[in-house]
Design an enzyme around this catalytic site. Structure first.
Site, PDB file in Angstrom:
ATOM      1  N   GLU A 189      43.211  -0.617   2.001  1.00 47.80           N
ATOM      2  CA  GLU A 189      44.463  -1.360   1.859  1.00 47.80           C
ATOM      3  C   GLU A 189      44.362  -2.225   0.617  1.00 47.80           C
ATOM      4  O   GLU A 189      43.391  -2.954   0.442  1.00 47.80           O
ATOM      5  CB  GLU A 189      44.701  -2.287   3.062  1.00 47.80           C
ATOM      6  CG  GLU A 189      44.982  -1.565   4.357  1.00 47.80           C
ATOM      7  CD  GLU A 189      45.155  -2.541   5.525  1.00 47.80           C
ATOM      8  OE1 GLU A 189      45.288  -2.063   6.656  1.00 47.80           O
ATOM      9  OE2 GLU A 189      45.129  -3.776   5.295  1.00 47.80           O
TER      10      GLU A 189
ATOM     11  N   ASP B  10      49.603 -14.721   6.346  1.00 48.24           N
ATOM     12  CA  ASP B  10      48.197 -14.734   5.958  1.00 48.24           C
ATOM     13  C   ASP B  10      47.587 -16.118   6.032  1.00 48.24           C
ATOM     14  O   ASP B  10      48.231 -17.127   5.746  1.00 48.24           O
ATOM     15  CB  ASP B  10      48.042 -14.177   4.542  1.00 48.24           C
ATOM     16  CG  ASP B  10      48.161 -12.663   4.538  1.00 48.24           C
ATOM     17  OD1 ASP B  10      47.349 -12.018   5.228  1.00 48.24           O
ATOM     18  OD2 ASP B  10      49.068 -12.138   3.888  1.00 48.24           O
TER      19      ASP B  10
END
Lengths: 276, 405
Positions: free
Chosen positions: A50, A61
């Site tokens: 990724e 995040d």
């Protein structure tokens, strides 16, 4: 349509082991270092990669990936350079699946049609876009599928039985199960729970299920690998970058090595999991 | 007026939360079930007369509504044109319009059985309002505030702490309102079971823009009735400042279908639009996706969000509520801007002429009133939204005027 992601998960299934999915932020801390790390990942044991497309406001995040995004942006990383990174990687690796992961705004501004075309052409295989729930499939998911890219969706502990089918519709490649309530890299995954959760998702889909958010050690990876089709490691890798920077925030001779050593360790954990 | 004008400007959003191109629910999957649950709870509450009557009672006895519609006689004389009225929402409990929305959301949170309240704040007004309501109902309260804003809004930080709230600095990015919003969203993702996110403006994922608008619409409903009583007719124009746009939407929404009422929203132009240091999302931005909605945003060519700049912490946000973006696209509301300097001049004028210390946010609306009123006839009725009082801003103003306190 069969992508490299489908091919890779099918091959690993035959081998009877889970995939190690590794995350790095494009351009962290600079373009050349992240390319060098990227090129070294498959040999270190990454089965799927990724690549984070940095964004100023990564809402899902934790501090580790927030900081890595800002490091990359400060060094001039942008969407065009991220696609360039994929193109460079594809010159020497035709097999390892690449998933581009990020937030919708930079894609929207790039232009959805142009982006899915350019991403496919560069050699990307799938997309994970955190802030696009199935309710907004017309924005990017459907154009991406049409362009031949997998659209990988996150299922979370809040995704209940009623909602799961909706989340799985139009999902392809694999399902990314977020093992904790929260943002990336902050809480440890509940290892006992993982098997049951994966089973629950598998009752609704034939797609592989990878588990992530909070996986840091080879031991955790091993436990998850015994119960899922893939293990995703992100923040721990990004922190390995951070920990080897010099005082000016630049990469050092240790940076690439630290990341690849960590990935190698975790890969051993994944491979040591009992054959399923 | 736009040739494609709809029959009504007051029917939005659609069932997916869109106002034309803008709005929607651009959130992570973890939050999606919560946002859907909230929408259902809000629909139920809205249909329940007991909820509205409880809210009305708190608005009257705790907040102090209705707020007066005040004829600003000396300002009117000074400017020599339009007759200027101020909607005095700075007289509300906690000193700003923010409490109107907070009372609604906190009563909703109680209905939903949520015990932990989180909120973001810029100038601190929404944080103080949220901390106040949480103290009133004995709820745990966590306020996210950018580190930069904490430094320039110390009195409000202390107020929140006195009220029992925990103030958590947002240390990422530009360390202002947008980052406080990011942190609040991150908290919500991690604490979905017991937490209610009390958003302070008409932005965020659907149903927030609609819900906050509905709670703030009390401003416009009152203003309409008060003007009809005072002058026997509707106003000719409305002027309000816009950060996220909740005070403006509250004033504007009840008037949107009164086609003869001209409506003007004032964004913060900071050091000037050309300087690049401003917070004017409509004038200087383009449509993009942030914080759960599509709307006009300040960003660079790569879609990276850029920092907003304004003397007013409450306007220092790189986006705007999605319904405002739609009203701009439709041409129903005119969006203009005022610089820091213009707002400061308006602030001082208002203090001297009206004996009202305005917050820096409505000072931007006053700056537009100063530009516009002199050119208008004396029978032109103008309403500006005095959405907050300026006690919290005196340190900032002193610094800009070179005064040491």
């Amino acid at each position: 349509m069969t992508t490299r992601i489908d091919t890779r998960f099918a091959a690993l299934k035959k081998q009877g082991r889970a995939a190690l999915v590794t995350f790095i932020t494009a351009g962290d801390p600079d373009f050349d270092t992240s390319l060098a790390i990227l090129q070294g990942l498959p040999k270190a044991g990454a089965d799927v990669i990724e690549i984070g497309m940095p964004f100023t406001d990564p809402m899902a995040d934790g501090p580790a990936i927030q900081a890595s995004s800002l490091r990359a942006l400060a060094n001039g990383q942008n969407m065009k350079k991220t696609l360039k990174l994929v193109r460079e990687f594809r010159k020497t690796d035709k097999e390892t699946p690449i998933v581009l992961m990020g937030y919708f705004n930079p894609i929207y501004i790039y232009g959805v049609e142009a982006f899915v075309t350019d991403a496919k052409k560069a050699g990307a295989d799938g997309l994970i876009v955190v802030d696009l729930p199935p309710e907004h499939d017309d924005e990017l998911c459907l154009p991406a599928m049409k362009a031949g890219l997998n659209f990988i969706r996150l299922a979370t502990p809040t995704t209940d039985e009623a909602r799961l089918p909706r989340v799985l519709t139009n999902t392809s490649g694999f399902v990314y199960y977020v093992s904790v309530l929260g943002i990336t890299g902050t809480k440890a995954p509940n290892l006992k729970d993982v098997a049951a959760k994966v089973k629950r998702i598998k009752a609704h889909t034939t797609l592989p299920v990878a588990v992530g958010f909070g996986v840091k050690t080879a031991e955790q990876a091993k436990t998850i690998a015994a119960n899922a089709d893939g293990v995703v490691v992100g923040s721990a890798i990004v922190n390995a970058v951070r920990d080897t920077l010099n005082k000016k925030g630049e990469a050092t001779a240790k940076t690439k090595k630290a990341v690849l050593t960590l990935v190698g360790d975790i890969a051993k954990g994944v491979r040591a999991a009992a054959a399923r | 007026m736009n040739v494609n004008a709809p029959n009504s400007y007051r029917t939005g959003p659609d069932e997916r939360g869109f106002y034309g191109l803008h709005g929607g629910r651009f959130v992570a999957e973890t939050l999606m079930p919560l946002v859907l649950e909230l929408e259902q709870a809000y629909r139920d509450a809205k249909a329940d007369p007991a909820f509205q009557s409880e809210l009305d009672s708190f608005l009257e006895h705790y907040v102090g509504r209705p707020s007066p519609l005040y004829f600003a006689e000396r300002l009117t004389e000074h400017l020599g044109g339009a007759k200027i009225y101020m909607k005095r929402d700075e007289l509300n409990h906690t000193g700003a319009h923010k409490i109107n929305n907070v009372m609604g959301q906190i009563l909703l949170a109680r209905r939903m059985g949520k015990k932990r309240i989180i909120a973001e704040t810029g100038a601190g007004q929404h944080g103080v309002a949220t901390a106040t309501a949480c103290a009133r109902f004995g709820l745990e309260c966590i306020i996210y505030m950018g580190e930069v804003d904490i430094a320039r809004q110390q009195p409000n930080v202390f107020r929140m702490k006195l009220l029992g709230a925990q103030v958590v600095p947002a240390l990422s990015g530009s360390r202002t309102l947008k980052d406080a919003l990011n942190e609040a969203l991150r908290d919500w993702v991690a604490n979905v079971e017991d937490t209610f996110y009390c958003i302070g403006t008409v932005a965020g994922p659907h149903p927030y823009p609609e819900m906050v608008r509905d709670f703030q619409s009390v401003i416009g409903k009152e203003a309409k009735a008060q003007m009809l009583k005072r002058e026997g007719r509707l106003p000719d124009s409305l002027v309000a400042a816009i950060g996220g746009g909740s005070n403006a939407m509250g004033l504007f929404h009840p008037f949107l279908d009164d086609k003869d009422v001209k409506i003007i929203g004032v964004e913060a132009a900071g050091s000037g639009l050309k300087s690049g240091r401003h917070a004017a999302s409509i004038t200087g931005g383009k449509p993009g996706v942030l914080h759960g909605n599509r709307t006009y945003l300040l960003m660079d060519d790569d879609g990276q969000i850029t920092e907003a700049h304004s003397i007013s912490a409450g306007l220092d946000y790189p986006g705007i509520g999605p319904e405002h973006s739609w009203l701009h696209d439709m041409g129903r509301v005119e969006y203009v801007s005022a610089t820091d300097k213009e707002a400061l001049a308006a602030f001082q004028l208002c203090c001297k002429l009206e004996g009202i210390i305005p917050a820096l946010e409505p000072s931007h609306a006053l700056a537009e009133v100063m530009k516009r009123a002199p050119k208008l006839p004396k029978d032109h009725l103008m309403v500006m939204n005095m959405c907050g009082r300026g006690d919290k801003d005196i340190f900032t103003v002193a610094e800009h005027l070179g005064v040491k306190l």
